[in-house]
Write an enzyme that holds these catalytic residues in place. Sequence first.
Site, PDB file in Angstrom:
ATOM      1  N   CYS A 131      32.083  -5.820 110.827  1.00  0.00           N
ATOM      2  CA  CYS A 131      32.583  -5.250 112.168  1.00  0.00           C
ATOM      3  C   CYS A 131      34.009  -4.921 111.980  1.00  0.00           C
ATOM      4  O   CYS A 131      34.405  -4.280 112.791  1.00  0.00           O
ATOM      5  CB  CYS A 131      32.267  -6.454 113.151  1.00  0.00           C
ATOM      6  N   HIS A 169      36.124  -4.068 118.981  1.00  0.00           N
ATOM      7  CA  HIS A 169      35.040  -3.779 118.301  1.00  0.00           C
ATOM      8  C   HIS A 169      33.827  -4.221 119.379  1.00  0.00           C
ATOM      9  O   HIS A 169      34.036  -5.450 120.038  1.00  0.00           O
ATOM     10  CB  HIS A 169      34.846  -4.518 117.192  1.00  0.00           C
ATOM     11  N   ASN A 175      25.785  -3.353 119.434  1.00  0.00           N
ATOM     12  CA  ASN A 175      26.659  -3.677 118.508  1.00  0.00           C
ATOM     13  C   ASN A 175      26.502  -2.708 117.317  1.00  0.00           C
ATOM     14  O   ASN A 175      25.422  -2.933 116.680  1.00  0.00           O
ATOM     15  CB  ASN A 175      26.962  -5.196 118.280  1.00  0.00           C
TER      16      ASN A 175
END
Length: 332
Positions: free
Chosen positions: A114, A259, A289
């Site tokens: 990430c 993020h 995500n």
Amino acid sequence: MPYSKIAALGHYVPEQVVTNAYLSTLMDTSDEWITERTGIKERRWIDPAKDTVANMSAKATRMALERAGLKEKDIEFIVFATITPDYFFPGSGVLLQRELGLEGIGALDIRNACSGFIYALSVADQYIKTGMYKTILVVGAEIQSTALDVTTRGRNTAVIFGDGAGVAILQAADKPGILSTHLHADGRFAEELYVRDPGSSRPREERQPEQILDTTHYKVVMNGNQVFKHAVTRFTEAIEEALQANNLRKDDISLLIPHQANLRISQFIQQKMELSDSQVYNNIMRYGNTTAASIPIAMSEAWAEGKIKENDLICLAAFGSGFTWASALLRW
Ligand code: COA
């Protein structure tokens, strides 16, 4: 020494929209549970007959090139962040390079989950500042849907992750665009969020077909509670570190693009840092995500919606598997 700035952004998400209601037909979950815990309403999944990590990135790149009035051949180097490459090796950078017809230019893959896009941006920023390159394509792209366990067994992660690609074209500039990047990692927590196999450090006998059928391969293991706790602390630290390093205050932030890990994490950071709604951009509701792709997709959308304007101070921050975390401050 030249500075670097983002000359253009682009993104691509697959057509197939996967709603929480649809996931509820595959596993024991509900729209209510997913929305309350993560804020996600839908995500995109690829059609394996059409999409690859490399061709999604090529589409995102073409959007960015068109927005900047640049051509493929203007790109001198590729930095590609992904944890879901099309092949175990080689990396996705070379496959994108081939898609773009840029044989010969260098291509580097980054595997920092990430935080991957900010790590990639930082590497590209240094290459530009040293004068090694003038135009670098920085990519974050993932296909996670094909490896998710979409049964009840995998529900704690299957509802979170999605597919997509985002890019930034970084160019040399005479005044600072990228003000700073800060990168961190703490490998003591590697197994709190990880995929063990296909790893290399186990005996051949352990690599049996049953393991693959049992979905041990590519199985995402996540200690959700630990990840959440560390994320909210590290996100805030990374943002504050960036502000301090540039003698800026949180009120100076025009837009924070975190993020897109989980809407609750973003909201927690917003509240803790006392940022207004207009200072924080979220699109996890629509895409889930997307790991390394989430920041460039969100930046590209925010820019297209007119939420990133000249002279704005943009803050990027990420946290994820490793654990790794990072921030970047940009003057647009
Ligand atoms: N649908 C319905 N129930 C689910 C579920 C789902 N998709 N996933 C898990 N559950 C169940 C669990 O089995 C558990 O049931 P039990 O109480 O009967 O044992 C219950 O929900 C609570 O599980 P728990 O894991 O404690 O939930 P949580 O409140 O911690 O929320 C996360 C789980 C994953 C949403 C949360 O921990 C989180 O957001 N963590 C951060 C994850 C993240 O951001 N990852 C990416 C980092 S880059």
